[in-house]
Write an enzyme that holds these catalytic residues in place. Structure first.
Site, short mmCIF file in Angstrom:
data_model
loop_
_atom_site.label_atom_id
_atom_site.label_comp_id
_atom_site.label_asym_id
_atom_site.label_seq_id
_atom_site.Cartn_x
_atom_site.Cartn_y
_atom_site.Cartn_z
N ASP A 24 48.20 36.71 30.84
CA ASP A 24 47.42 36.97 32.04
C ASP A 24 46.17 37.76 31.62
O ASP A 24 46.12 38.33 30.53
CB ASP A 24 48.29 37.80 33.00
CG ASP A 24 47.55 38.25 34.25
OD1 ASP A 24 46.91 37.40 34.88
OD2 ASP A 24 47.63 39.44 34.58
N ASP A 26 43.80 39.76 34.25
CA ASP A 26 43.52 40.94 35.07
C ASP A 26 44.69 41.92 35.10
O ASP A 26 45.81 41.57 35.49
CB ASP A 26 43.20 40.51 36.51
CG ASP A 26 41.80 39.93 36.60
OD1 ASP A 26 40.84 40.68 36.39
OD2 ASP A 26 41.67 38.72 36.88
#
Length: 271
Positions: A24, A26
């Site tokens: 991922d 963020d």
């Protein structure tokens, strides 16, 4: 489709790696979530955004619709949004070291994000430099609203990678392309994440790194998804080095993660 053609469609397989690290973006590579930052500061605010996260975790709303609602509240010109984020979002202090190690040891890094590719690429270029181009980024897109340009007030909207999916970007689609490869070519797959945007990826890799104190741990514990805990990328680098050197296994690492959760060392109160 033969093995060669299947591998040819997967950029991270070009160097025949034994390991691939999916992650991922963020709040995982970065210290702050860029979409949360925009929503909290130039959108409808933290309280409503956080309630949307909780409603997604409990199943009251799907991630796609919650995230679209967040982005609809951000009306600044897109170029201004990117500049605000470049001025405020910081990299995990150990990610650059991990990424350099990955380049030197043929461990491709693939970013799977529910954010927007232009923002991610702009931030990576600023935070990491030219080597950021060696990292594949798969995310959502952005387009101008009818009669407007993206760089005017209220001029842009998000375009989901998988609009038919409740995840918006169903990360499991990419992960399964790799996990379904024949055993003799299939790499060991890692994934790192922190929150509700990672739910579609949680079951799809050999070892899931879940960020201490964040929603992904709550989900994994509730759904009996194996995971190990990380605080920053120094702990990820240490664990991946141990696994690639044969000092431990992904199964042992996942067992350690669940034991840490039960002992109250994952930043989430055990249930």
């Amino acid at each position: 489709m033969g093995v060669q053609s299947a591998v040819a469609d997967l950029p991270a397989m070009k160097t025949d790696p034994k390991y691939i690290f999916f992650t991922d973006f963020d709040g995982t590579i970065t210290l702050q979530d860029s979409n949360d930052y925009m929503t909290d500061n130039i959108g409808y605010g933290r309280e409503k955004r956080r309630q949307g996260n909780l409603d997604t975790l409990s199943g009251k709303i799907n991630f796609r619709d919650s995230f679209r609602d967040m982005m609809e509240s951000v009306t600044r010109p897109y170029s201004e949004c990117i500049q605000i984020l470049c001025d405020n979002i910081k990299l995990d202090p150990y990610f650059a070291e991990f990424f350099q190690w990955s380049l030197e040891n043929n461990v491709p890094v693939v970013v799977l994000s529910s954010g927007m590719e232009p923002i991610i690429k702009a931030l990576l270029k600023k935070l990491i430099g030219p080597d950021a181009e060696k990292m594949q980024v798969i995310g959502n897109y952005v387009k101008a609203r009818p009669g407007k340009t993206i760089n005017e007030e209220g001029g842009w909207e998000i375009v989901f990678h998988h609009p038919e999916s409740g995840f918006g970007h169903d990360k499991s689609v990419t992960l399964r392309k790799y996990s379904s490869l024949p055993e003799d070519v299939r790499p060991t797959m890692f994934y790192a994440g922190d929150g509700v945007s990672d739910l579609s990826a949680a079951r799809e890799t050999d070892l899931l790194f879940a960020k201490k104190g964040h929603d992904l741990i709550s989900y994994c514990a509730k759904e009996n998804v194996p995971f190990t805990v990380f605080e920053d990328w120094s702990s990820i680098l240490e664990k991946v080095k141990e696994i690639t050197a044969g000092k431990t296994t992904v199964q042992e690492a996942a067992h350690q993660g669940y034991e840490a959760y039960k002992a109250g060392d994952a930043g989430i109160k055990p249930t």
